[in-house]
Motif scaffolding. Structure first.
Motif, PDB file in Angstrom:
ATOM      1  N   VAL A  53     -15.819  10.546   2.275  1.00 49.40           N
ATOM      2  CA  VAL A  53     -14.488  10.859   2.329  1.00 49.40           C
ATOM      3  C   VAL A  53     -14.064   9.473   2.712  1.00 49.40           C
ATOM      4  CG1 VAL A  53     -12.601  11.827   3.828  1.00 49.40           C
ATOM      5  CG2 VAL A  53     -14.621  13.134   3.225  1.00 49.40           C
ATOM      6  N   LEU A  54     -12.696   8.852   2.225  1.00 51.69           N
ATOM      7  CA  LEU A  54     -12.099   7.982   2.143  1.00 51.69           C
ATOM      8  C   LEU A  54     -10.662   8.219   2.963  1.00 51.69           C
ATOM      9  CD1 LEU A  54     -11.832   4.817   1.872  1.00 51.69           C
ATOM     10  CD2 LEU A  54     -10.955   5.215  -0.636  1.00 51.69           C
ATOM     11  N   ASP A  55     -10.448   7.842   4.093  1.00 51.87           N
ATOM     12  CA  ASP A  55      -9.076   7.751   4.683  1.00 51.87           C
ATOM     13  C   ASP A  55      -8.406   6.410   4.701  1.00 51.87           C
ATOM     14  OD1 ASP A  55      -7.355   8.521   6.554  1.00 51.87           O
ATOM     15  OD2 ASP A  55      -8.664   8.801   8.410  1.00 51.87           O
ATOM     16  N   ILE A  56      -7.266   6.597   3.944  1.00 48.14           N
ATOM     17  CA  ILE A  56      -6.480   5.439   4.085  1.00 48.14           C
ATOM     18  C   ILE A  56      -5.292   5.514   4.521  1.00 48.14           C
ATOM     19  CG2 ILE A  56      -5.414   4.096   2.006  1.00 48.14           C
ATOM     20  CD1 ILE A  56      -6.956   5.779  -0.068  1.00 48.14           C
ATOM     21  N   GLY A  57      -5.286   4.381   5.412  1.00 42.76           N
ATOM     22  CA  GLY A  57      -4.198   4.226   6.500  1.00 42.76           C
ATOM     23  C   GLY A  57      -4.577   5.103   7.780  1.00 42.76           C
TER      24      GLY A  57
END
Length: 253
Positions: A53-57
């Motif tokens: 999972v990529l959490d951007i911001g």
């Protein structure tokens, strides 16, 4: 093979950290409501992640914490603001070792991280609206690089128009010990942008103890404009989600 580009770098602090004031108050005034909203909007997608999972911001970590609970994969949390990373890192430090070892925090903008093929789910909550058009355009190819083929992107759409009149949102008051915390934000149209002015206060038995104001800017864009931008970068729409404020796209390249 999923990889992160190895490189030595110097983390340059932001010249003016936009969240220097808000970082103190965000969790106190908005955490409970935001935590429930994040789970509702993205919980199912995070639970289905099989690569990462990529959490951007990432902010103070609501999406990351939810992703750790819902999934069994690694999480890459991207947060360039030092002020917001401080409570986020404290939160991570309190986790059991098994959970901590699944999180990597990147103190850069996504385009500077060198992430490639690390996730099959990317989530961008409460962030896209705060990016100027050129920064927004630079974000899409960086997300495409970070996703594996077929990976999905879910993000909260920016406002689709400027407000006609000032919009006021009052934060629910919260008590910590002998002090009460509160505030409000005002959204106004200013020269084609949305000015969001947040006002915070702390009160005790003797009255007002302190107050702070911080201003953010947002750039409106319609759903059609977002779809057009993302299509140019190899994304295709996924079926509509329960909440029309979220756009879900798949990257096929």
């Amino acid at each position: 093979m999923h990889s992160v580009i190895s490189r030595a770098s110097v983390v340059r602090p932001l010249p003016d950290d936009d969240y220097a004031v808000t970082a103190e108050f965000y969790d106190v005034l908005q955490a409970e409501q935001d935590e429930a909203r994040v789970r509702h909007l993205y919980g199912r997608a995070a639970a289905g992640a099989r690569v990462g999972v990529l959490d951007i911001g990432a902010g103070t970590g609501r999406v990351t914490m939810m992703s750790l609970r819902e999934s069994r994969v690694g999480v890459h949390a991207v947060e360039p603001s030092r002020a917001m990373r401080a409570p986020f890192m404290t939160r991570l430090a309190a986790l059991p070792r098994g959970l901590r070892e699944r999180v990597t925090v990147h103190p850069h903008c996504l385009g500077e991280t060198g992430l490639r093929g690390v996730a099959d789910v990317a989530i961008c909550h409460n962030t896209v609206a705060c990016l100027a058009p050129d920064a927004r355009q630079a974000l899409w190819p960086a997300i495409a690089r970070a996703l594996v083929p077929g990976g999905s992107l879910l993000f909260q759409l920016p406002p689709d128009r400027l407000p006609r009149t000032d919009v006021v949102r009052v934060f629910p008051r919260q008590r910590i010990g002998q002090h009460e915390y509160g505030g409000h934000m005002v959204m106004s149209a200013v020269e084609g942008r949305i000015r969001t002015r947040c006002h915070y206060w702390v009160r005790g038995a003797e009255g007002l103890l302190r107050e702070h104001t911080e201003t953010f800017w947002m750039w409106p864009a319609t759903r059609a404009e977002m779809l057009e931008d993302l299509t140019r970068h190899g994304f295709t729409p996924l079926p509509s989600r329960d909440d029309p404020a979220v756009l879900a796209m798949a990257h096929s390249e």
